[in-house]
Design a protein around this motif. Structure first.
Motif, PDB file in Angstrom:
ATOM      1  N   GLU A  15      39.184  75.928  44.060  1.00  0.00           N
ATOM      2  CA  GLU A  15      39.311  77.169  44.825  1.00  0.00           C
ATOM      3  C   GLU A  15      38.754  78.363  44.069  1.00  0.00           C
ATOM      4  N   ASP A  16      39.018  78.444  42.775  1.00  0.00           N
ATOM      5  CA  ASP A  16      38.563  79.604  41.997  1.00  0.00           C
ATOM      6  C   ASP A  16      37.041  79.704  42.005  1.00  0.00           C
ATOM      7  N   ASP A  17      36.362  78.576  41.801  1.00  0.00           N
ATOM      8  CA  ASP A  17      34.901  78.587  41.826  1.00  0.00           C
ATOM      9  C   ASP A  17      34.377  79.018  43.192  1.00  0.00           C
ATOM     10  N   ALA A  18      34.962  78.471  44.256  1.00  0.00           N
ATOM     11  CA  ALA A  18      34.498  78.801  45.602  1.00  0.00           C
ATOM     12  C   ALA A  18      34.719  80.276  45.923  1.00  0.00           C
ATOM     13  N   GLY A  22      32.942  84.991  47.689  1.00  0.00           N
ATOM     14  CA  GLY A  22      33.497  86.320  47.885  1.00  0.00           C
ATOM     15  C   GLY A  22      34.391  86.436  49.097  1.00  0.00           C
ATOM     16  N   VAL A  23      34.834  85.310  49.658  1.00  0.00           N
ATOM     17  CA  VAL A  23      35.715  85.317  50.836  1.00  0.00           C
ATOM     18  C   VAL A  23      36.946  84.474  50.524  1.00  0.00           C
ATOM     19  N   PRO A  24      38.015  84.632  51.301  1.00  0.00           N
ATOM     20  CA  PRO A  24      39.253  83.891  51.011  1.00  0.00           C
ATOM     21  C   PRO A  24      39.170  82.436  51.429  1.00  0.00           C
ATOM     22  N   MET A  25      40.051  81.637  50.851  1.00  0.00           N
ATOM     23  CA  MET A  25      40.173  80.245  51.255  1.00  0.00           C
ATOM     24  C   MET A  25      41.088  80.164  52.471  1.00  0.00           C
TER      25      MET A  25
END
Length: 475
Positions: A206-209, A214-217
């Motif tokens: 999640e951190d890498d994505a 630049g958008v939320p998971m």
């Protein structure tokens, strides 16, 4: 890399560290077993003055010997001593080679000379040490001036400790070798794990994505091989942790952009194989399960797979509607309660032109008016531009980001996001797919009581509408 990155590398690649440790220990064991055994024996000589009767003469002689004894050790491993030793013991070697196995040194602040000999057996080592000591005693007199009276030597060499056969070899040393193998294996394993982590350009969680998009998971879906089987389990037939994760995605999707009146979303990915189609179908069924009227549109006109997953007739679909060969009502098929699907249909020669046409725009507006949510399954962003075109015409895009061995590269994810931003399409969020069940990037989903597996129940039988027959028969 920060400390947490090093710890993450060790946690994710612990098997590499263990492998290198086992290799290091194995190499140490093999080296120890193959190395020849070397035994070491030692004898000690006492060098004393052999002249003088008064205290002054004895003191002068002791000082003389203490100064000269340091030179004796330089003679012991020379041909003067070792040459006769080779002859006496009938050794098959040379003085140069034998000198490597014989050492001599003076005990500090004494006149005691220690002779150390090494050989392949305990008896040979003891015999060599004694032979060198004997030969040195016989030659010591020739190295010093003679007394004036009787012509004797001014020094006397006495053996104070004869060589004894050693009980164990001095080489190899199993404990030292194993410790060294363990240390080197651990160091090599840690270095290899950290290096692989540093060179690994895949998106790892999640951190890498978040950093790259630049958008939320919006959600995180665990890996589940059952989801790739046909027919695909939908609605109440989809159970287990993945079903709970999809419901979380459904909840988050409702709060992405409340003021917007448009409820059409493009589901896409950076590359093929990230699970966008299965995710789009499962999400559509989960939304329908909550009572919303949902339409799934298969806009991947090049490699449509929804017909296979749903066990539906896919000969006629979106392509025929866009070219005016069929009406929307003719290609709509029920997949489950509250869920209709529009399959891709025949593969056209110009997919991008069809998806960017006014007919596609009109179709989306009509579907938005008839359904609560419209999910458009678009092709991956990097191979073709179709998804970017559709995302511009819809409310926005949800990006599927797969983890695991086939995870998308960091640069590839960055390029995919840039494609959307180039056409001013909204990237609403991303969904992590194929998240591992264990490890730092594991999926945090609710497990049913009793650890119920994710095995799907029997799929709902699906029957295409009668109008499909009419569409198939039309010219």
């Amino acid at each position: 890399m920060e400390l947490k990155d090093y710890l993450l590398a060790l946690r994710e690649r612990w098997w590499l560290v263990v492998t290198m440790v086992l290799l290091g220990v194995g190499a140490a064991v093999a080296a120890t077993a193959m190395a020849p055994k070397v035994y070491e024996a030692q004898t000690e000589l006492f060098v004393a003055p052999d002249t003088g009767t008064t205290s002054a003469e004895l003191a002068q002689g002791s000082s003389y010997v203490l100064d000269r004894v340091k030179s004796y050790v330089r003679v012991i491993d020379r041909e003067l001593v070792l040459g006769p030793v080779i002859d006496d013991l009938d050794l098959d070697t040379t003085v140069a080679d034998l000198s490597e196995d014989v050492d001599a040194n003076v005990v500090e602040e004494t006149v005691v000379v220690q002779i150390t000999a090494r050989a392949d057996s305990p008896a040979e080592a003891a015999a060599l040490a004694d032979a060198v000591a004997t030969e040195f005693r016989e030659n010591a007199a020739q190295l010093e001036p003679q007394r004036g009276g009787d012509g004797g030597s001014v020094v006397r060499v006495t053996v104070i400790d004869s060589a004894r056969e050693p009980e164990s070899p001095v080489s190899p040393q199993p404990v030292v070798n194993l410790a060294l193998g363990l240390l080197l294996g651990t160091g090599a394993g840690v270095a290899a794990a950290v290096m692989r982590q540093a060179l690994d350009r895949r998106v790892r969680g999640e951190d890498d994505a978040k950093e790259l998009t630049g958008v939320p998971m919006v959600g995180q879906l665990p890996v589940d091989l059952v989801t790739t089987r046909a027919p695909l389990a939908l609605g109440e037939h989809l159970v287990g942790p993945r079903a709970e994760a999809l419901r979380q995605v459904r909840t988050n999707l409702q709060f992405l952009d409340l003021p917007s009146a448009r409820r059409s979303y493009v589901i896409t990915s950076s590359l093929p194989g990230e699970g966008k189609s299965v995710t789009a179908l499962s999400l559509a069924a989960t939304l329908a399960e909550a009572g919303q009227r949902v339409c799934y549109v298969e806009a991947d006109l090049r490699q449509g797979a929804a017909a296979h997953y749903l066990s539906l007739e896919g000969a006629v679909g979106l392509t025929h509607v866009l070219i005016g060969a069929a009406e929307l009502e003719d290609v709509l098929q029920p997949a489950s309660t509250n869920l209709d699907v529009v399959l891709a249909g025949a593969v056209p020669p110009n997919p991008s032109e069809l998806l960017s046409s006014d007919a596609m725009d009109s179709l989306l507006h009509r579907l938005e008016a008839d359904y609560d949510v419209v999910l458009v399954d678009a092709p991956p962003l990097l191979p073709v531009t179709d998804a970017a075109i559709l995302a511009k015409r819809c409310r926005g895009a949800l990006l599927i980001v797969a983890l695991g061995r086939k995870a998308v590269d960091r640069q590839e994810l960055t390029d995919a996001v840039e494609i959307l931003r180039t056409v001013d399409a909204d990237l609403l969020g991303f969904v992590i797919n194929k998240a591992p069940r264990r490890g730092p990037n594991r999926s945090h989903t609710y497990m049913p009581y009793g650890g119920e597996s994710t095995t799907a129940r029997h799929a709902v039988p699906r029957t295409p509408r009668q109008s499909m027959k009419k569409a198939l028969q039309s010219p």
